[in-house]
Design an enzyme around this catalytic site. Structure first.
Site, PDB file in Angstrom:
ATOM      1  CG  HIS A   1      53.454  47.397  60.094  1.00 59.95           C
ATOM      2  ND1 HIS A   1      52.390  47.401  59.237  1.00 59.95           N
ATOM      3  CD2 HIS A   1      53.729  46.080  60.368  1.00 59.95           C
ATOM      4  CE1 HIS A   1      52.034  46.149  58.988  1.00 59.95           C
ATOM      5  NE2 HIS A   1      52.816  45.338  59.662  1.00 59.95           N
TER       6      HIS A   1
ATOM      7  CG  HIS B   1      52.175  54.940  54.084  1.00 56.83           C
ATOM      8  ND1 HIS B   1      52.197  53.815  53.289  1.00 56.83           N
ATOM      9  CD2 HIS B   1      52.777  54.582  55.244  1.00 56.83           C
ATOM     10  CE1 HIS B   1      52.770  52.825  53.958  1.00 56.83           C
ATOM     11  NE2 HIS B   1      53.129  53.256  55.137  1.00 56.83           N
TER      12      HIS B   1
ATOM     13  CG  HIS C   1      47.601  48.074  57.830  1.00 53.60           C
ATOM     14  ND1 HIS C   1      47.894  48.166  56.488  1.00 53.60           N
ATOM     15  CD2 HIS C   1      48.808  48.123  58.463  1.00 53.60           C
ATOM     16  CE1 HIS C   1      49.211  48.257  56.339  1.00 53.60           C
ATOM     17  NE2 HIS C   1      49.788  48.227  57.518  1.00 53.60           N
TER      18      HIS C   1
ATOM     19  CG  HIS D   1      49.938  50.348  61.944  1.00 52.20           C
ATOM     20  ND1 HIS D   1      49.918  51.618  61.410  1.00 52.20           N
ATOM     21  CD2 HIS D   1      50.667  49.584  61.089  1.00 52.20           C
ATOM     22  CE1 HIS D   1      50.600  51.615  60.278  1.00 52.20           C
ATOM     23  NE2 HIS D   1      51.074  50.408  60.062  1.00 52.20           N
TER      24      HIS D   1
ATOM     25  CG  ASP E   1      50.198  52.240  56.938  1.00 52.27           C
ATOM     26  OD1 ASP E   1      50.278  53.468  56.736  1.00 52.27           O
ATOM     27  OD2 ASP E   1      51.192  51.486  57.013  1.00 52.27           O
TER      28      ASP E   1
ATOM     29  CG  ASP F   1      56.379  51.997  58.020  1.00 52.33           C
ATOM     30  OD1 ASP F   1      55.914  51.070  58.716  1.00 52.33           O
ATOM     31  OD2 ASP F   1      55.802  52.432  57.007  1.00 52.33           O
ATOM     32  CG  HIS F   2      53.251  53.692  60.734  1.00 48.50           C
ATOM     33  ND1 HIS F   2      52.358  54.619  60.290  1.00 48.50           N
ATOM     34  CD2 HIS F   2      53.574  52.942  59.657  1.00 48.50           C
ATOM     35  CE1 HIS F   2      52.129  54.435  58.993  1.00 48.50           C
ATOM     36  NE2 HIS F   2      52.847  53.413  58.597  1.00 48.50           N
TER      37      HIS F   2
END
Lengths: 305, 305
Positions: free
Chosen positions: B62, B265, B137, B60, B207, B64-65
């Site tokens: 976000h 995570h 998520h 996804h 996530d 941090d990914h």
């Protein structure tokens, strides 16, 4: 004022050096010069709090100098920052920051003020300025000079007492540069203050091959932080990619009469930097190869901190 | 097939954990699942060569990914990659990759093939497939199941000789699943091969809060890599942000009859993960908290490597 090197490698990260980023701690604020990928994590390993950063200056838009912005901006939001963040960079900075903050699902909790600056600009802040000059790289690139305003001269207390000025509020008013009246007489600051004391000056070249503008910008600086992608062995190649050798950095430091030279943007091809440093020291003795997390306290020229 | 954890922290990096990225080494290729900022440098600290990565799967968008993609793509170019790089992700992946590769001055030396995938898709490769499912998520998010194709059953040499098949090319043809003719007789592979042996299966949730789709996707998997943002103490908060506790990850592993569970995570709020692990082990014994650079060799169910 303290310089904290966060990334001293060129082009791509190595296990030893992250890509470009330099923090300058000055009073309660932190200024960041360049922000390569992974800078936020380097900050977490350093003595600098990433939440204290108020202004970011990007030299040019090669990835190793700006790709850490998105993550840093985002982590500041997740840590509930509310104060504005100023970001300065070459032409296209505003559009680039807009694009970066629109990648993926993402919103900021604080205002970002991005501004395009150009060679010749002087960005004035409360008690310092940042002067912008043109670097000679393969893409439009800037150099920055952080220059503190002069401080008032030293207060001559015996002289003030001799002139009949009573201790107390008049002293501080004179120290602040104000003219006062006492006992029917007028006292001007120059009667009790020494000559203004120059502020400190740090110059960062970003990526550049040698050029006159460096020496001009760095004139009498306290610290010159200079592109030093290679040692002398690969100087020609370095220049052809818009970079400098450590010897060329040292020559600039010498010509500018800098106090101290830091070599940075070291190519990942160098496992050790002894020769690179030797090349520089032969020309300018006060040279040092910056390592990730190297810290340097910038003193005034009279030795004060 | 080996799993190498490159980033096991949630939301933002900490000194101990970088943000999400997991490499799977399989024969000569490396598949990368998620690519948070700094992944290229984590790769340089690991046993995985970043130049071997052939496919990247993003769960996804976000930061941090995925924010490590731009730097990784760029460094591959600077290291003169020429083979294509495939990138899969949720809706908008193609546009996002286009935007990322247009940030700053930048061009690639190799083709990038970005593709939007959606829950229910099965992406077929030569001898494995990647199945896509929907995570729960706060933004559209995917889970991925890497499933090797079954291998042919074991070749029964004594049986083949007994049937009068001469050693040599006929043996290998039968092993490859081909029917052969010899001495006027027809021999089919099932006459000399055992039942097909199942390939290995790795499931990565990205996530997500708990949902039935996880158990369905992870059914009988060899490794389940599951969101474990918090321990039980903050389970409710975790779920409200579209994340899971370690206990919920363990329940999914148990319900899916997984062989092994990795918790990842991990929220930066946890300095130690003892309680998080204890919560999981109470439900599913073969649980482990993934650390940055943890490596795990995925065995076949019969113990073969």
């Amino acid at each position: 004022m303290k310089i904290v090197f966060l990334g001293t490698g060129g082009s791509w990260p190595s296990p030893e050096r992250n890509v470009s980023a330099i923090a300058v701690k000055r009073n309660a604020e932190v200024l960041l010069f360049d922000c390569g990928e992974g800078t936020q994590r380097q900050l977490m390993h350093s003595t600098v709090s990433f939440m204290q950063i108020s202004k970011i200056f990007i030299t040019h838009f090669h990835g190793d100098h700006f790709l850490g912005l998105a993550g840093l901006i985002q982590s500041m939001s997740m840590n509930k920052r509310d104060s504005p963040l100023e970001i300065y960079g070459p032409d296209g900075c505003e559009i680039l920051i807009e694009s970066m903050t629109n990648l993926g699902h993402y919103s900021t909790t604080y205002p970002i003020v991005a501004r395009d600056v150009k060679p010749g600009d002087i960005i004035e802040f409360e008690d310092y300025k940042v002067r912008v000059a043109e670097a000679q790289h393969t893409v439009p690139a800037l150099m920055y000079s952080l220059e503190e305003n002069s401080r008032p001269g030293k207060f001559d207390k015996p002289k003030a007492l001799e002139l009949g000025i009573p201790e107390g509020k008049f002293f501080s008013q004179l120290q602040q540069g104000k003219t006062i009246e006492h006992d029917g007489k007028t006292f001007t600051p120059d009667m009790v203050l020494g000559s203004p004391r120059p502020g400190r000056k740090i110059v960062y070249t970003g990526d550049t091959k040698p050029c006159d503008a460096i020496v001009e910008l760095a004139k009498d600086c306290d610290v010159l932080i200079h592109d030093s992608t290679t040692a002398l062995d690969l100087q020609e190649k370095s220049n052809s990619y818009g970079h400098s050798s450590s010897a060329q950095a040292a020559q600039a430091a010498k010509d500018a009469a800098a106090v101290k030279l830091f070599l940075t943007h070291i190519s990942p091809r160098y496992d050790e930097t002894e020769q690179m440093l030797a090349d520089a020291i032969a020309i300018f003795e006060n040279s040092e190869v910056a390592e990730d997390f190297t810290e340097y306290e910038v003193k005034y020229k009279n030795g004060e901190i």
